[in-house]
Design a protein around this motif. Structure first.
Motif, PDB file in Angstrom:
ATOM      1  N   GLN A  70       0.828  -1.206   0.000  1.00  0.00           N
ATOM      2  CA  GLN A  70       0.000   0.000   0.000  1.00  0.00           C
ATOM      3  C   GLN A  70       0.861   1.253   0.000  1.00  0.00           C
ATOM      4  O   GLN A  70       0.529   2.230  -0.674  1.00  0.00           O
ATOM      5  N   ASP A  71       1.964   1.242   0.731  1.00  0.00           N
ATOM      6  CA  ASP A  71       2.873   2.395   0.739  1.00  0.00           C
ATOM      7  C   ASP A  71       3.466   2.657  -0.640  1.00  0.00           C
ATOM      8  O   ASP A  71       3.571   3.801  -1.076  1.00  0.00           O
ATOM      9  N   HIS A  91      -6.458   4.484  -5.678  1.00  0.00           N
ATOM     10  CA  HIS A  91      -6.129   3.837  -4.407  1.00  0.00           C
ATOM     11  C   HIS A  91      -6.038   2.322  -4.581  1.00  0.00           C
ATOM     12  O   HIS A  91      -6.670   1.764  -5.472  1.00  0.00           O
ATOM     13  N   LEU A  92      -5.263   1.707  -3.688  1.00  0.00           N
ATOM     14  CA  LEU A  92      -5.162   0.252  -3.644  1.00  0.00           C
ATOM     15  C   LEU A  92      -5.689  -0.248  -2.309  1.00  0.00           C
ATOM     16  O   LEU A  92      -5.299   0.243  -1.256  1.00  0.00           O
ATOM     17  N   PHE A  93      -6.592  -1.222  -2.372  1.00  0.00           N
ATOM     18  CA  PHE A  93      -7.041  -1.955  -1.195  1.00  0.00           C
ATOM     19  C   PHE A  93      -6.438  -3.349  -1.320  1.00  0.00           C
ATOM     20  O   PHE A  93      -6.554  -3.968  -2.383  1.00  0.00           O
ATOM     21  N   SER A  94      -5.783  -3.848  -0.270  1.00  0.00           N
ATOM     22  CA  SER A  94      -5.163  -5.164  -0.388  1.00  0.00           C
ATOM     23  C   SER A  94      -5.179  -5.901   0.943  1.00  0.00           C
ATOM     24  O   SER A  94      -5.227  -5.290   2.018  1.00  0.00           O
ATOM     25  N   ASP A  95      -5.152  -7.226   0.831  1.00  0.00           N
ATOM     26  CA  ASP A  95      -5.081  -8.082   2.014  1.00  0.00           C
ATOM     27  C   ASP A  95      -4.481  -9.413   1.586  1.00  0.00           C
ATOM     28  O   ASP A  95      -4.436  -9.737   0.400  1.00  0.00           O
ATOM     29  N   LEU A  98      -2.636 -15.647   4.923  1.00  0.00           N
ATOM     30  CA  LEU A  98      -1.368 -16.365   4.963  1.00  0.00           C
ATOM     31  C   LEU A  98      -1.545 -17.877   4.916  1.00  0.00           C
ATOM     32  O   LEU A  98      -0.749 -18.567   4.262  1.00  0.00           O
ATOM     33  N   GLU A  99      -2.555 -18.406   5.601  1.00  0.00           N
ATOM     34  CA  GLU A  99      -2.731 -19.857   5.666  1.00  0.00           C
ATOM     35  C   GLU A  99      -2.886 -20.474   4.281  1.00  0.00           C
ATOM     36  O   GLU A  99      -2.378 -21.564   4.023  1.00  0.00           O
ATOM     37  N   GLU A 100      -3.583 -19.799   3.394  1.00  0.00           N
ATOM     38  CA  GLU A 100      -3.795 -20.307   2.038  1.00  0.00           C
ATOM     39  C   GLU A 100      -2.840 -19.672   1.016  1.00  0.00           C
ATOM     40  O   GLU A 100      -2.874 -20.023  -0.163  1.00  0.00           O
ATOM     41  N   ASP A 101      -2.053 -18.710   1.456  1.00  0.00           N
ATOM     42  CA  ASP A 101      -1.119 -17.992   0.580  1.00  0.00           C
ATOM     43  C   ASP A 101      -1.855 -17.372  -0.610  1.00  0.00           C
ATOM     44  O   ASP A 101      -1.468 -17.530  -1.763  1.00  0.00           O
ATOM     45  N   ILE A 102      -2.955 -16.681  -0.291  1.00  0.00           N
ATOM     46  CA  ILE A 102      -3.763 -15.979  -1.294  1.00  0.00           C
ATOM     47  C   ILE A 102      -3.845 -14.515  -0.895  1.00  0.00           C
ATOM     48  O   ILE A 102      -4.139 -14.191   0.257  1.00  0.00           O
ATOM     49  N   ALA A 103      -3.602 -13.643  -1.849  1.00  0.00           N
ATOM     50  CA  ALA A 103      -3.745 -12.207  -1.620  1.00  0.00           C
ATOM     51  C   ALA A 103      -4.770 -11.660  -2.596  1.00  0.00           C
ATOM     52  O   ALA A 103      -4.994 -12.230  -3.665  1.00  0.00           O
ATOM     53  N   ILE A 104      -5.377 -10.556  -2.198  1.00  0.00           N
ATOM     54  CA  ILE A 104      -6.313  -9.885  -3.104  1.00  0.00           C
ATOM     55  C   ILE A 104      -5.959  -8.408  -3.130  1.00  0.00           C
ATOM     56  O   ILE A 104      -5.600  -7.822  -2.111  1.00  0.00           O
ATOM     57  N   SER A 105      -6.006  -7.844  -4.305  1.00  0.00           N
ATOM     58  CA  SER A 105      -5.768  -6.412  -4.478  1.00  0.00           C
ATOM     59  C   SER A 105      -6.900  -5.835  -5.311  1.00  0.00           C
ATOM     60  O   SER A 105      -7.260  -6.396  -6.353  1.00  0.00           O
ATOM     61  N   VAL A 106      -7.459  -4.753  -4.831  1.00  0.00           N
ATOM     62  CA  VAL A 106      -8.496  -4.033  -5.566  1.00  0.00           C
ATOM     63  C   VAL A 106      -7.918  -2.669  -5.905  1.00  0.00           C
ATOM     64  O   VAL A 106      -7.609  -1.873  -5.013  1.00  0.00           O
ATOM     65  N   PHE A 107      -7.728  -2.429  -7.186  1.00  0.00           N
ATOM     66  CA  PHE A 107      -7.168  -1.180  -7.687  1.00  0.00           C
ATOM     67  C   PHE A 107      -8.329  -0.285  -8.095  1.00  0.00           C
ATOM     68  O   PHE A 107      -9.137  -0.666  -8.939  1.00  0.00           O
TER      69      PHE A 107
END
Length: 119
Positions: A70-71, A91-95, A98-107
């Motif tokens: 995000q920075d 803006h970027l929203f992200s999370d 960790l357990e599933e090693d999946i990330a999501i980013s909303v641009f």
């Protein structure tokens, strides 16, 4: 449209590889109105996986991953991103889970992403 998605994914992959030392193994991206939503699979390095084996380590890796990305985007979007989609990055929203090693980013962009013809 498929080429734009592929090119967009390449921008994300390169930035994350440069930033974290490893880019995602797979990315699924969709363009919706003024947003681009990317689901990223296989993000963590072996070291991050080891650190995340404890509750404190999970918190540290989660905070570092989400805040760092995000920075970076808050300072400026990656080179070529705005030109590729034809809109100004807002803006970027992200999370990351960790357990599933999946990330999501909303641009989020300043206007609807045009669907260009062709592949």
């Amino acid at each position: 449209m498929l080429k734009r998605i592929h090119d967009f994914n390449d921008i994300i992959r390169k930035l994350r590889k440069d930033l974290f030392g490893k880019g995602p193994e797979r990315i699924h991206t969709v363009f919706v109105d003024n947003m681009i939503i990317s689901t990223l699979y296989g993000n963590l390095t072996p070291t991050e996986k080891f650190i995340a084996s404890t509750a404190e380590g999970k918190e540290m890796i989660h905070a570092a991953r989400t805040r760092m990305i995000q920075d970076v985007y808050q300072k400026a979007p990656p080179d070529g991103m705005e030109e590729l989609v034809g809109a100004k990055f807002v803006h970027l929203f992200s999370d990351i889970k960790l357990e599933e090693d999946i990330a999501i980013s909303v641009f989020l962009f300043d206007r609807q992403i045009e669907h260009k013809g062709g592949k």
